[in-house]
Design a protein around this motif. Structure first.
Motif, PDB file in Angstrom:
ATOM      1  N   ASN A 188     -26.826  78.169  55.792  1.00 50.09           N
ATOM      2  CA  ASN A 188     -25.719  77.311  56.218  1.00 50.09           C
ATOM      3  C   ASN A 188     -24.545  78.129  56.740  1.00 50.09           C
ATOM      4  OD1 ASN A 188     -27.126  75.009  55.493  1.00 50.09           O
ATOM      5  ND2 ASN A 188     -26.248  74.938  53.432  1.00 50.09           N
ATOM      6  N   GLU A 189     -24.293  79.283  56.104  1.00 44.41           N
ATOM      7  CA  GLU A 189     -23.204  80.152  56.566  1.00 44.41           C
ATOM      8  C   GLU A 189     -23.509  80.707  57.962  1.00 44.41           C
ATOM      9  OE1 GLU A 189     -22.869  83.068  53.534  1.00 44.41           O
ATOM     10  OE2 GLU A 189     -21.746  81.769  52.150  1.00 44.41           O
ATOM     11  N   THR A 195     -21.803  78.152  65.013  1.00 39.77           N
ATOM     12  CA  THR A 195     -21.053  77.000  65.520  1.00 39.77           C
ATOM     13  C   THR A 195     -19.621  77.386  65.865  1.00 39.77           C
ATOM     14  OG1 THR A 195     -22.388  75.513  64.158  1.00 39.77           O
ATOM     15  CG2 THR A 195     -20.312  74.644  65.020  1.00 39.77           C
ATOM     16  N   ASP A 196     -19.015  78.241  65.046  1.00 36.39           N
ATOM     17  CA  ASP A 196     -17.629  78.648  65.268  1.00 36.39           C
ATOM     18  C   ASP A 196     -17.501  79.621  66.432  1.00 36.39           C
ATOM     19  OD1 ASP A 196     -16.941  77.071  63.174  1.00 36.39           O
ATOM     20  OD2 ASP A 196     -16.835  78.709  61.709  1.00 36.39           O
ATOM     21  N   PRO A 198     -18.862  79.914  69.630  1.00 33.18           N
ATOM     22  CA  PRO A 198     -18.554  79.389  70.970  1.00 33.18           C
ATOM     23  C   PRO A 198     -17.150  78.833  71.071  1.00 33.18           C
ATOM     24  CG  PRO A 198     -20.704  78.644  70.238  1.00 33.18           C
ATOM     25  CD  PRO A 198     -20.046  79.290  69.056  1.00 33.18           C
ATOM     26  N   ALA A 199     -16.681  78.169  69.999  1.00 36.06           N
ATOM     27  CA  ALA A 199     -15.335  77.618  70.017  1.00 36.06           C
ATOM     28  C   ALA A 199     -14.314  78.725  70.167  1.00 36.06           C
ATOM     29  CB  ALA A 199     -15.077  76.821  68.735  1.00 36.06           C
ATOM     30  N   SER A 200     -14.529  79.850  69.498  1.00 34.80           N
ATOM     31  CA  SER A 200     -13.603  80.980  69.592  1.00 34.80           C
ATOM     32  C   SER A 200     -13.623  81.559  70.990  1.00 34.80           C
ATOM     33  CB  SER A 200     -13.987  82.059  68.571  1.00 34.80           C
ATOM     34  OG  SER A 200     -13.958  81.536  67.266  1.00 34.80           O
ATOM     35  N   GLU A 201     -14.833  81.659  71.602  1.00 34.54           N
ATOM     36  CA  GLU A 201     -14.940  82.217  72.947  1.00 34.54           C
ATOM     37  C   GLU A 201     -14.227  81.338  73.965  1.00 34.54           C
ATOM     38  OE1 GLU A 201     -19.066  82.617  73.581  1.00 34.54           O
ATOM     39  OE2 GLU A 201     -19.285  84.429  72.357  1.00 34.54           O
ATOM     40  N   VAL A 202     -14.337  80.006  73.781  1.00 31.37           N
ATOM     41  CA  VAL A 202     -13.659  79.080  74.696  1.00 31.37           C
ATOM     42  C   VAL A 202     -12.161  79.222  74.595  1.00 31.37           C
ATOM     43  CG1 VAL A 202     -13.236  76.646  75.173  1.00 31.37           C
ATOM     44  CG2 VAL A 202     -15.566  77.440  74.764  1.00 31.37           C
ATOM     45  N   THR A 203     -11.660  79.380  73.372  1.00 31.92           N
ATOM     46  CA  THR A 203     -10.222  79.526  73.165  1.00 31.92           C
ATOM     47  C   THR A 203      -9.701  80.785  73.832  1.00 31.92           C
ATOM     48  OG1 THR A 203     -10.398  78.388  71.048  1.00 31.92           O
ATOM     49  CG2 THR A 203      -8.414  79.695  71.417  1.00 31.92           C
ATOM     50  N   ILE A 204     -10.424  81.888  73.705  1.00 30.13           N
ATOM     51  CA  ILE A 204     -10.007  83.152  74.309  1.00 30.13           C
ATOM     52  C   ILE A 204     -10.027  83.033  75.826  1.00 30.13           C
ATOM     53  CG2 ILE A 204     -10.622  85.571  74.616  1.00 30.13           C
ATOM     54  CD1 ILE A 204     -11.709  85.531  71.753  1.00 30.13           C
ATOM     55  N   SER A 205     -11.093  82.381  76.350  1.00 27.82           N
ATOM     56  CA  SER A 205     -11.220  82.211  77.795  1.00 27.82           C
ATOM     57  C   SER A 205     -10.071  81.395  78.350  1.00 27.82           C
ATOM     58  CB  SER A 205     -12.553  81.527  78.108  1.00 27.82           C
ATOM     59  OG  SER A 205     -12.659  81.276  79.492  1.00 27.82           O
ATOM     60  N   ASP A 206      -9.670  80.354  77.613  1.00 27.65           N
ATOM     61  CA  ASP A 206      -8.561  79.521  78.060  1.00 27.65           C
ATOM     62  C   ASP A 206      -7.255  80.282  78.076  1.00 27.65           C
ATOM     63  OD1 ASP A 206     -10.282  77.447  78.386  1.00 27.65           O
ATOM     64  OD2 ASP A 206      -9.841  76.489  76.448  1.00 27.65           O
ATOM     65  N   GLN A 207      -7.100  81.177  77.071  1.00 30.43           N
ATOM     66  CA  GLN A 207      -5.864  81.942  77.001  1.00 30.43           C
ATOM     67  C   GLN A 207      -5.754  82.964  78.137  1.00 30.43           C
ATOM     68  OE1 GLN A 207      -6.000  83.624  73.092  1.00 30.43           O
ATOM     69  NE2 GLN A 207      -5.278  81.740  72.078  1.00 30.43           N
ATOM     70  N   GLN A 208      -6.931  83.443  78.626  1.00 33.50           N
ATOM     71  CA  GLN A 208      -6.910  84.450  79.673  1.00 33.50           C
ATOM     72  C   GLN A 208      -6.792  83.863  81.065  1.00 33.50           C
ATOM     73  OE1 GLN A 208     -10.509  86.632  78.968  1.00 33.50           O
ATOM     74  NE2 GLN A 208      -9.577  87.939  77.370  1.00 33.50           N
ATOM     75  N   THR A 209      -7.017  82.557  81.208  1.00 30.81           N
ATOM     76  CA  THR A 209      -6.940  81.910  82.527  1.00 30.81           C
ATOM     77  C   THR A 209      -5.493  81.754  82.959  1.00 30.81           C
ATOM     78  OG1 THR A 209      -8.957  80.698  82.055  1.00 30.81           O
ATOM     79  CG2 THR A 209      -7.555  79.867  83.842  1.00 30.81           C
ATOM     80  N   PRO A 210      -5.074  82.351  84.117  1.00 34.11           N
ATOM     81  CA  PRO A 210      -3.665  82.236  84.561  1.00 34.11           C
ATOM     82  C   PRO A 210      -3.329  80.818  84.938  1.00 34.11           C
ATOM     83  CG  PRO A 210      -5.003  83.221  86.284  1.00 34.11           C
ATOM     84  CD  PRO A 210      -5.873  83.118  85.084  1.00 34.11           C
ATOM     85  N   SER A 211      -2.123  80.441  84.625  1.00 31.53           N
ATOM     86  CA  SER A 211      -1.684  79.087  84.952  1.00 31.53           C
ATOM     87  C   SER A 211      -1.323  79.017  86.438  1.00 31.53           C
ATOM     88  CB  SER A 211      -0.459  78.708  84.112  1.00 31.53           C
ATOM     89  OG  SER A 211       0.589  79.637  84.299  1.00 31.53           O
ATOM     90  N   ALA A 212      -1.523  77.864  87.094  1.00 32.69           N
ATOM     91  CA  ALA A 212      -1.264  77.695  88.525  1.00 32.69           C
ATOM     92  C   ALA A 212       0.227  77.645  88.797  1.00 32.69           C
ATOM     93  CB  ALA A 212      -1.927  76.419  89.011  1.00 32.69           C
TER      94      ALA A 212
END
Length: 212
Positions: A188-189, A195-196, A198-212
């Motif tokens: 289970n661990e 499960t955790d 991919p969520a962490s990778e998405v968060t990092i990717s969002d933080q690295q994306t420059p805002s328009a």
């Protein structure tokens, strides 16, 4: 009165033991062990068949005892059984339900306490039957094998069979339960970690994306 019932059931041989074992898991206060020994003494060559009849009767009675607990609750327990038996079984269930059933298969506490209490506490029925099968099969067949191999001389051996099984078999069974629970916890661990991630990778990717 109970002795009269045992004498009556003894007349039916394996079928009597089957009925006794069934009732032992439901309401009858005398363990089926005593009738098994008496019948095995009469004809040791049938000891394994007797063990099988007792084992099947117990398994079929287990869900009946469970449903009694499910429908009527603890009130029925305190009316038909001793308070100390119920308190001891409840304490074991609160610590570890599987271990309680395994240990209860060999202790002087009537097995019906564990079947009814399982229903009262909503313990999964399939797990009750599975662990009851392991524990009760061990006890029935140890007695059966001893009589089959040693005949009537096994009477002295089986007097303390519950103690011997408790000392040898129960620790092994409990180790197996602990190992299985530990394996499930690690699995289970691992699933949670996957499960955790991919969520962490998405968060990092969002933080690295420059805002328009």
């Amino acid at each position: 009165m109970f002795q009269d019932v045992l004498d009556f059931l003894m007349k039916f041989g394996p079928w009597g033991l089957f009925i006794h074992s069934f009732l032992d898991a439901v309401i009858f206060p005398i363990p089926a062990f005593f009738l098994q020994v008496s019948l095995s003494l009469l004809n040791p060559s049938t000891a394994l068949w007797l063990a099988t009849a007792g084992f099947i009767g117990c398994l079929l009675g287990t869900p009946v005892g469970y449903m009694i607990g499910k429908l009527l609750g603890k009130s029925v327990l305190y009316k038909i059984l001793k308070k100390e038996w119920i308190d001891a079984a409840t304490e074991r269930f609160q610590k570890n339900g599987e271990a309680a059933i395994l240990v209860g298969s060999f202790t002087p506490i009537p097995f019906k306490v564990f079947t009814i209490l399982s229903g009262c506490l909503n313990f999964p029925l399939w797990r009750l039957i599975a662990y009851a099968a392991i524990g009760r099969a061990t006890k029935f067949y140890v007695v059966g094998i001893l009589f089959y191999l040693y005949g009537r001389s096994a009477e002295g051996m089986v007097k303390n069979v519950s103690l011997y099984i408790f000392i040898i078999a129960v620790p092994l069974l409990l180790i197996g339960v602990y190992w299985n629970r530990r394996r499930k916890r690690k699995r289970n661990e691992a699933i949670q970690a996957e499960t955790d991630q991919p969520a962490s990778e998405v968060t990092i990717s969002d933080q690295q994306t420059p805002s328009a």
